[in-house]
Structure formats: structure tokens, C-alpha cells
Design a protein around this motif. Structure first.
Motif, short mmCIF file in Angstrom:
data_model
loop_
_atom_site.label_atom_id
_atom_site.label_comp_id
_atom_site.label_asym_id
_atom_site.label_seq_id
_atom_site.Cartn_x
_atom_site.Cartn_y
_atom_site.Cartn_z
N LEU A 1 -0.23 3.18 8.51
CA LEU A 1 -1.50 3.55 8.64
C LEU A 1 -2.09 2.83 7.64
CD1 LEU A 1 -1.94 7.16 9.91
CD2 LEU A 1 -2.37 5.03 11.02
N ILE A 2 -1.42 2.80 6.27
CA ILE A 2 -1.93 2.29 4.96
C ILE A 2 -2.08 0.64 5.29
CG2 ILE A 2 -1.46 1.47 2.65
CD1 ILE A 2 -0.43 4.73 2.48
N LYS A 3 -1.00 0.08 5.85
CA LYS A 3 -1.15 -1.29 6.19
C LYS A 3 -2.05 -1.60 7.35
CE LYS A 3 3.81 -2.22 5.19
NZ LYS A 3 5.28 -2.39 5.97
N ILE A 4 -2.28 -0.81 8.09
CA ILE A 4 -3.56 -1.26 9.09
C ILE A 4 -4.78 -1.17 8.19
CG2 ILE A 4 -4.95 -0.18 11.06
CD1 ILE A 4 -2.04 0.88 12.05
N PHE A 5 -4.98 -0.14 7.62
CA PHE A 5 -6.28 -0.04 6.67
C PHE A 5 -6.35 -1.19 5.53
CE2 PHE A 5 -6.47 4.35 8.30
CZ PHE A 5 -7.54 4.27 8.98
N LEU B 1 -10.96 1.99 -2.09
CA LEU B 1 -9.86 1.75 -2.62
C LEU B 1 -8.66 1.23 -1.79
CD1 LEU B 1 -9.81 4.71 -5.16
CD2 LEU B 1 -10.25 2.49 -5.62
N LEU B 2 -8.56 1.97 -0.34
CA LEU B 2 -7.54 1.75 0.30
C LEU B 2 -8.06 0.24 1.24
CD1 LEU B 2 -5.21 2.49 2.10
CD2 LEU B 2 -6.68 3.86 3.82
N THR B 3 -9.21 -0.17 1.46
CA THR B 3 -9.44 -1.29 2.12
C THR B 3 -9.56 -2.44 1.17
OG1 THR B 3 -11.66 -0.85 2.28
CG2 THR B 3 -10.15 -0.19 4.17
N ASN B 4 -9.62 -2.25 -0.17
CA ASN B 4 -9.83 -3.26 -1.20
C ASN B 4 -11.30 -3.82 -0.73
OD1 ASN B 4 -9.29 -4.48 -3.46
ND2 ASN B 4 -8.37 -6.40 -2.23
N THR B 5 -12.09 -2.82 -0.62
CA THR B 5 -13.54 -3.60 -0.33
C THR B 5 -14.38 -2.62 -1.26
OG1 THR B 5 -13.94 -2.08 1.37
CG2 THR B 5 -13.20 -4.13 2.15
N SER B 6 -15.91 -2.80 -1.25
CA SER B 6 -16.81 -2.22 -1.98
C SER B 6 -16.93 -0.82 -1.14
CB SER B 6 -18.34 -2.92 -1.98
OG SER B 6 -18.56 -2.88 -0.95
N ASP B 7 -17.54 -0.02 -1.83
CA ASP B 7 -17.57 1.45 -1.35
C ASP B 7 -18.48 1.28 -0.27
OD1 ASP B 7 -16.00 2.46 -3.19
OD2 ASP B 7 -17.25 3.48 -4.27
N LYS B 8 -19.76 0.43 -0.26
CA LYS B 8 -20.72 0.18 0.71
C LYS B 8 -19.99 -0.38 1.86
CE LYS B 8 -24.30 -2.80 1.56
NZ LYS B 8 -24.94 -4.23 1.18
N ASP B 9 -19.09 -1.18 1.81
CA ASP B 9 -18.46 -1.94 3.17
C ASP B 9 -17.12 -1.07 3.63
OD1 ASP B 9 -20.39 -3.60 3.00
OD2 ASP B 9 -19.21 -5.04 1.81
N ALA B 10 -16.74 0.00 3.11
CA ALA B 10 -15.41 0.30 2.98
C ALA B 10 -15.23 1.40 4.47
CB ALA B 10 -15.04 1.35 2.11
N LYS C 1 -17.21 11.08 -0.81
CA LYS C 1 -15.66 10.71 -1.21
C LYS C 1 -14.87 10.01 -0.52
CE LYS C 1 -11.98 13.93 -2.66
NZ LYS C 1 -11.27 15.11 -2.66
N THR C 2 -15.10 10.27 0.89
CA THR C 2 -14.04 9.49 1.96
C THR C 2 -14.21 8.11 2.06
OG1 THR C 2 -14.15 11.38 3.23
CG2 THR C 2 -13.31 9.30 4.43
N THR C 3 -15.46 7.69 1.50
CA THR C 3 -15.79 6.31 1.38
C THR C 3 -15.27 5.70 0.12
OG1 THR C 3 -17.90 6.64 2.63
CG2 THR C 3 -17.89 4.73 1.32
N ARG C 4 -15.35 6.11 -0.89
CA ARG C 4 -14.86 5.84 -2.06
C ARG C 4 -13.40 5.65 -1.90
NH1 ARG C 4 -14.62 4.51 -6.82
NH2 ARG C 4 -13.29 5.62 -8.75
N ASN C 5 -12.71 6.51 -1.22
CA ASN C 5 -11.19 6.51 -1.14
C ASN C 5 -10.71 5.31 -0.21
OD1 ASN C 5 -10.65 8.71 -2.72
ND2 ASN C 5 -10.53 10.28 -0.90
N PHE C 6 -11.79 5.14 0.87
CA PHE C 6 -11.53 4.17 1.76
C PHE C 6 -11.72 2.65 1.08
CE2 PHE C 6 -10.56 4.25 6.51
CZ PHE C 6 -9.87 5.28 6.32
#
Length: 110
Positions: free
Chosen positions: A103-107, A60-69, A53-58
Motif C-alpha cells: 500500500l505504501i508503494k501504491i501511495f 508525507l506519504l505521497t511526497n506532495t504538498s498537503d494541498k495536493d496530497a 491530520k490525514t491530509t498531512r500524513n498523506f
């Protein structure tokens, strides 16, 4: 040599365990600023703390694939700590699951 390993282990704990003290945070910053190897280890330890779940949220946040998040998010956060952009208060906010615009901007890499 053993003291260096111990220091890295303490630093890794700061990224995954409970909220660090300000002194622990300051030691982590110093360690990350002076050692690329410590930064790499900090990112690896950070990535280990992610679940699905955290990976999926990240993702979205990092605008990367779940694999790379997780890797991308951890890289950005560790770099922000090392550069001084992420402060002790930001680490406390992360540990308490309180996202802030900073923090959102950092991520997001902004």
C-alpha cells in the motif's frame, strides 16, 4: 440511468464507509475499469473523506504538498483498484488502518 447512478453511489460508499464485502469490491472494480467518469467520481468522494491530520500524513506519504496530497493519494489508489494492483485484502487493510509495504508503494506512486 438511475441504475448507473445507484451503482456509482454504492461504489463511492465503498471508498469511504465501512469495509465492503468481496462482492461489492468486485462490482467496484468492474465499474472503475469500465468508466473514466466513475473513476473521477470515486477520487472526488475519496478526497472528501480527508481531514487535516490525514491530509498531512498523506502529504508525507505521497511526497506532495498537503494541498495536493488527498487528490494524489486517491488517484493512485483508485487507479490501483481499477488495474487490479490493489486487491480486496488491500482495501480491507486500508479500512482497518493497517498500512502494508504494498500500500505504501501504491501511495508513493511506485
Amino acid at each position: 440511468m438511475r441504475a448507473g447512478i445507484l451503482t456509482v453511489l454504492i461504489a463511492m460508499g465503498l471508498l469511504t464507509a465501512c469495509t465492503p464485502t468481496r462482492q461489492d469490491y468486485d462490482a467496484l472494480v468492474t465499474l472503475l475499469q469500465g468508466s473514466a467518469r466513475a473513476r473521477n467520481e470515486a477520487v472526488k468522494e475519496c478526497v472528501r473523506g480527508f481531514d487535516g491530520k490525514t491530509t498531512r500524513n498523506f502529504g508525507l506519504l505521497t511526497n506532495t504538498s498537503d494541498k495536493d496530497a488527498a487528490r494524489v493519494g486517491c488517484n493512485r489508489f483508485v487507479a490501483a483498484i481499477a488495474s487490479g494492483r490493489a486487491t480486496y485484502d488491500d482495501v480491507v487493510d486500508i479500512k482497518r488502518h493497517r498500512p502494508t509495504p504494498k500500500l505504501i508503494k501504491i501511495f508513493q506512486g511506485r
